[in-house]
Design a protein around this motif. Structure first.
Motif, PDB file in Angstrom:
ATOM      1  N   GLN A 154      -1.030 -21.511  -8.902  1.00  0.00           N
ATOM      2  CA  GLN A 154      -0.559 -20.228  -9.401  1.00  0.00           C
ATOM      3  C   GLN A 154      -0.482 -20.219 -10.929  1.00  0.00           C
ATOM      4  O   GLN A 154      -0.865 -19.248 -11.578  1.00  0.00           O
ATOM      5  N   VAL A 155       0.019 -21.309 -11.490  1.00  0.00           N
ATOM      6  CA  VAL A 155       0.179 -21.378 -12.947  1.00  0.00           C
ATOM      7  C   VAL A 155      -1.168 -21.259 -13.651  1.00  0.00           C
ATOM      8  O   VAL A 155      -1.322 -20.503 -14.615  1.00  0.00           O
ATOM      9  N   GLY A 156      -2.166 -21.992 -13.160  1.00  0.00           N
ATOM     10  CA  GLY A 156      -3.495 -21.931 -13.775  1.00  0.00           C
ATOM     11  C   GLY A 156      -4.134 -20.564 -13.655  1.00  0.00           C
ATOM     12  O   GLY A 156      -4.794 -20.081 -14.588  1.00  0.00           O
ATOM     13  N   ILE A 157      -3.946 -19.907 -12.491  1.00  0.00           N
ATOM     14  CA  ILE A 157      -4.511 -18.580 -12.291  1.00  0.00           C
ATOM     15  C   ILE A 157      -3.883 -17.572 -13.254  1.00  0.00           C
ATOM     16  O   ILE A 157      -4.570 -16.724 -13.829  1.00  0.00           O
ATOM     17  N   GLU A 158      -2.580 -17.676 -13.446  1.00  0.00           N
ATOM     18  CA  GLU A 158      -1.907 -16.747 -14.356  1.00  0.00           C
ATOM     19  C   GLU A 158      -2.344 -16.949 -15.804  1.00  0.00           C
ATOM     20  O   GLU A 158      -2.427 -15.987 -16.571  1.00  0.00           O
ATOM     21  N   GLU A 159      -2.623 -18.187 -16.168  1.00  0.00           N
ATOM     22  CA  GLU A 159      -3.066 -18.452 -17.536  1.00  0.00           C
ATOM     23  C   GLU A 159      -4.436 -17.840 -17.818  1.00  0.00           C
ATOM     24  O   GLU A 159      -4.730 -17.425 -18.943  1.00  0.00           O
ATOM     25  N   LEU A 160      -5.285 -17.775 -16.794  1.00  0.00           N
ATOM     26  CA  LEU A 160      -6.639 -17.242 -16.969  1.00  0.00           C
ATOM     27  C   LEU A 160      -6.722 -15.735 -16.750  1.00  0.00           C
ATOM     28  O   LEU A 160      -7.726 -15.114 -17.091  1.00  0.00           O
ATOM     29  N   ALA A 161      -5.691 -15.148 -16.163  1.00  0.00           N
ATOM     30  CA  ALA A 161      -5.728 -13.722 -15.844  1.00  0.00           C
ATOM     31  C   ALA A 161      -5.631 -12.879 -17.113  1.00  0.00           C
ATOM     32  O   ALA A 161      -4.983 -13.264 -18.087  1.00  0.00           O
ATOM     33  N   GLY A 162      -6.298 -11.741 -17.073  1.00  0.00           N
ATOM     34  CA  GLY A 162      -6.266 -10.815 -18.204  1.00  0.00           C
ATOM     35  C   GLY A 162      -6.586  -9.415 -17.739  1.00  0.00           C
ATOM     36  O   GLY A 162      -6.701  -9.155 -16.529  1.00  0.00           O
ATOM     37  N   PRO A 163      -6.727  -8.485 -18.652  1.00  0.00           N
ATOM     38  CA  PRO A 163      -7.047  -7.105 -18.277  1.00  0.00           C
ATOM     39  C   PRO A 163      -8.290  -7.042 -17.399  1.00  0.00           C
ATOM     40  O   PRO A 163      -9.326  -7.630 -17.717  1.00  0.00           O
ATOM     41  N   GLY A 164      -8.174  -6.353 -16.286  1.00  0.00           N
ATOM     42  CA  GLY A 164      -9.297  -6.218 -15.367  1.00  0.00           C
ATOM     43  C   GLY A 164      -9.316  -7.227 -14.251  1.00  0.00           C
ATOM     44  O   GLY A 164     -10.085  -7.079 -13.292  1.00  0.00           O
ATOM     45  N   THR A 165      -8.495  -8.274 -14.327  1.00  0.00           N
ATOM     46  CA  THR A 165      -8.440  -9.257 -13.240  1.00  0.00           C
ATOM     47  C   THR A 165      -7.870  -8.601 -11.991  1.00  0.00           C
ATOM     48  O   THR A 165      -6.801  -7.982 -12.053  1.00  0.00           O
ATOM     49  N   PRO A 166      -8.546  -8.698 -10.837  1.00  0.00           N
ATOM     50  CA  PRO A 166      -8.000  -8.088  -9.615  1.00  0.00           C
ATOM     51  C   PRO A 166      -6.647  -8.701  -9.256  1.00  0.00           C
ATOM     52  O   PRO A 166      -6.448  -9.909  -9.385  1.00  0.00           O
ATOM     53  N   LEU A 167      -5.726  -7.869  -8.811  1.00  0.00           N
ATOM     54  CA  LEU A 167      -4.410  -8.357  -8.423  1.00  0.00           C
ATOM     55  C   LEU A 167      -4.490  -9.332  -7.255  1.00  0.00           C
ATOM     56  O   LEU A 167      -3.672 -10.245  -7.135  1.00  0.00           O
ATOM     57  N   THR A 168      -5.483  -9.158  -6.393  1.00  0.00           N
ATOM     58  CA  THR A 168      -5.609 -10.049  -5.246  1.00  0.00           C
ATOM     59  C   THR A 168      -5.970 -11.476  -5.652  1.00  0.00           C
ATOM     60  O   THR A 168      -5.714 -12.415  -4.898  1.00  0.00           O
ATOM     61  N   VAL A 169      -6.576 -11.639  -6.823  1.00  0.00           N
ATOM     62  CA  VAL A 169      -6.855 -12.988  -7.318  1.00  0.00           C
ATOM     63  C   VAL A 169      -5.546 -13.688  -7.666  1.00  0.00           C
ATOM     64  O   VAL A 169      -5.356 -14.883  -7.390  1.00  0.00           O
ATOM     65  N   ILE A 170      -4.610 -12.945  -8.233  1.00  0.00           N
ATOM     66  CA  ILE A 170      -3.328 -13.526  -8.632  1.00  0.00           C
ATOM     67  C   ILE A 170      -2.442 -13.790  -7.424  1.00  0.00           C
ATOM     68  O   ILE A 170      -1.687 -14.763  -7.394  1.00  0.00           O
ATOM     69  N   THR A 171      -2.518 -12.955  -6.402  1.00  0.00           N
ATOM     70  CA  THR A 171      -1.662 -13.131  -5.230  1.00  0.00           C
ATOM     71  C   THR A 171      -2.217 -14.140  -4.224  1.00  0.00           C
ATOM     72  O   THR A 171      -1.514 -14.495  -3.277  1.00  0.00           O
ATOM     73  N   GLU A 172      -3.433 -14.615  -4.428  1.00  0.00           N
ATOM     74  CA  GLU A 172      -4.073 -15.501  -3.436  1.00  0.00           C
ATOM     75  C   GLU A 172      -3.264 -16.759  -3.113  1.00  0.00           C
ATOM     76  O   GLU A 172      -3.131 -17.115  -1.925  1.00  0.00           O
ATOM     77  N   PRO A 173      -2.712 -17.496  -4.081  1.00  0.00           N
ATOM     78  CA  PRO A 173      -1.937 -18.684  -3.715  1.00  0.00           C
ATOM     79  C   PRO A 173      -0.740 -18.360  -2.826  1.00  0.00           C
ATOM     80  O   PRO A 173      -0.456 -19.093  -1.866  1.00  0.00           O
ATOM     81  N   THR A 174      -0.032 -17.279  -3.112  1.00  0.00           N
ATOM     82  CA  THR A 174       1.099 -16.886  -2.275  1.00  0.00           C
ATOM     83  C   THR A 174       0.628 -16.510  -0.879  1.00  0.00           C
ATOM     84  O   THR A 174       1.279 -16.847   0.124  1.00  0.00           O
ATOM     85  N   GLU A 175      -0.499 -15.817  -0.790  1.00  0.00           N
ATOM     86  CA  GLU A 175      -1.051 -15.447   0.506  1.00  0.00           C
ATOM     87  C   GLU A 175      -1.388 -16.688   1.331  1.00  0.00           C
ATOM     88  O   GLU A 175      -1.084 -16.757   2.527  1.00  0.00           O
ATOM     89  N   THR A 176      -1.990 -17.687   0.692  1.00  0.00           N
ATOM     90  CA  THR A 176      -2.368 -18.914   1.402  1.00  0.00           C
ATOM     91  C   THR A 176      -1.143 -19.650   1.930  1.00  0.00           C
ATOM     92  O   THR A 176      -1.134 -20.157   3.061  1.00  0.00           O
TER      93      THR A 176
END
Length: 441
Positions: A154-176
């Motif tokens: 989750q931490v690594g995904i949040e560091e790479l996220a920016g404008p336009g990043t789909p929200l589902t990419v950020i929620t994927e670890p929690t979903e798993t």
């Protein structure tokens, strides 16, 4: 306590309220029994769903309950509480979830966690809870490594996220993580065929948990300069709401594929109350005992609303039946669709006067003294929240108070043992979803 599924006890029958409390107390006592008194602070509303799912598949049994002694949180009353593998799995998951929450606060440098000594102590506590959760999970055949791995990613995904990043990419670890926990309840209940649909339901539940937390914390995160998925990606409230509605639909469809012995409480929590959690986060609904909306009490009869019950659930998407148009009704001038062109969330714009719409002058009036918007209180840090939680426990406010301030979130909460004589709309929802106008199935 944290969690997105916080059912108002005024809408539950006495039977369902007793069942819900049995799982809540069972989770708390399982944490104490396996990990000591301090571990009880991680008791949360979402973790007990794991225990509820296990019981719903295996069916009620005397062996799954025990009588617990007097507790201050129950007003010094005894109670029948859940025990066994479901409660212990819920305890294991809750420990890892709490550890993830601490690490997230440390990464965001919230409150006292900005200070290095406090952050170091918090990391040590989180690591201890990770190990404790892994020990309990191992005895149940559940590998918590998938949960810990999700937290680390989750931490690594949040560091790479920016404008336009789909929200589902950020929620994927929690979903798993939640998918793995939900699926393992099928193993514990001896119904391996349920694992796939429960994993799907868990995936959508994890998405909802992540998004609703982001929506509720958006203002506070902006004030503190903390990271928030919606702000970081530039997503609108309308986009977040659509994802939440899709997740609600997905959970309902997945639960129809699950073979339950008695799914009444599961249906109440994951269909009715989860939808209300979404409405609460987006400011489109309120509890009936406060005079808003018209949900009725749920009946306590058993049955399976997904299969052989006396009726079938209505198709997803039935519009809620709101009352007459008023200044406080966000649907007074628009259509019933949440994301339609006249919806208050279309294009991400909130209605004037706040999420509830109107001119800020109250829920149903057009005159009187106007209400000025209040700035939300800043959440407390981890250790300050623990101190307040201990005080609430010792003074029995968690169970006996009509209303108290959440120890960490500082949001208004209701004592879990409160009763009132309000009847909502007076309907009896027996889990068959026949009363659509009241229960919004």
């Amino acid at each position: 306590m944290f969690g997105i599924v916080r059912p108002c006890t005024h809408r539950l029958s006495q039977g369902l309220k007793a069942e819900w409390m049995a799982h809540l107390c069972g989770l708390c006592l399982a944490l104490r029994g396996d990990h000591g008194q301090f571990a009880r602070v991680v008791t949360n509303y979402d973790g007990l769903i794991v225990s509820v799912l296990t019981d719903a598949q295996s069916g009620p049994a005397e062996a799954g309950r025990r009588t617990a002694g007097p507790c201050p949180l129950r007003g010094m009353r005894t109670a029948s509480v859940a025990k066994g593998e479901g409660a212990r799995l819920a305890a294991s998951v809750s420990l890892v979830l709490a550890s993830a929450k601490i690490r997230d606060h440390v990464a965001d440098r919230n409150g006292l966690l900005r200070r290095r000594p406090v952050a170091a102590a918090a990391r040590k506590v989180a690591a201890g809870w990770d190990r404790a959760g892994a020990r309990t999970g191992a005895t149940l055949g559940f590998d918590t490594a998938v949960l810990v791995d999700a937290v680390d990613r989750q931490v690594g995904i949040e560091e790479l996220a920016g404008p336009g990043t789909p929200l589902t990419v950020i929620t994927e670890p929690t979903e798993t993580a939640t998918a793995a926990a939900f699926a393992h309840t099928a193993v514990l209940a001896g119904r391996p065929g349920n694992a796939a649909p429960l994993a799907e339901a868990g995936r959508f539940f994890g998405r909802l948990a992540h998004l609703l937390d982001a929506v509720e914390d958006r203002t506070a995160d902006a004030a503190e300069g903390a990271w928030n998925p919606l702000t970081a990606t530039g997503a609108t409230m309308a986009q977040a709401r659509r994802l939440c509605d899709d997740a609600l639909h997905g959970i309902r469809l997945a639960l129809r594929e699950v073979e339950f012995a008695d799914s009444t409480l599961v249906h109440v929590l994951l269909v009715h109350e989860l939808r209300r959690s979404v409405d609460r986060a987006f400011g489109t609904a309120a509890c009936s005992h406060q005079g808003h909306g018209a949900p009725g009490p749920y009946g306590g009869q058993g049955g399976n609303p997904y299969g052989n019950g006396p009726g079938q659930p209505a198709p997803y998407g039935q519009p809620p039946q709101y009352g007459q148009p008023s200044a406080g009704n966000p649907y007074a001038q628009g259509g019933p669709h949440l994301n339609g062109p006249q919806s208050p969330y279309h294009g991400g714009q909130l209605p004037p006067g706040g999420p509830g719409g109107g001119d800020g002058g109250g829920s149903g009036g057009g005159g009187g003294m106007p209400k000025f918007p209040q700035q939300p209180k800043k959440p407390r840090g981890f250790f300050a929240g623990c101190a307040v939680a201990i005080g609430l426990c010792c003074t029995c406010q968690l169970c006996c108070a009509e209303e108290f301030e959440g120890p960490w979130s500082r949001k208004k909460r209701e004592g879990c043992c409160q009763n009132c004589d309000c009847n909502g709309c007076g309907c009896e929802c027996l889990g068959c979803c026949e009363c659509l106008s009241c229960c919004n199935c």
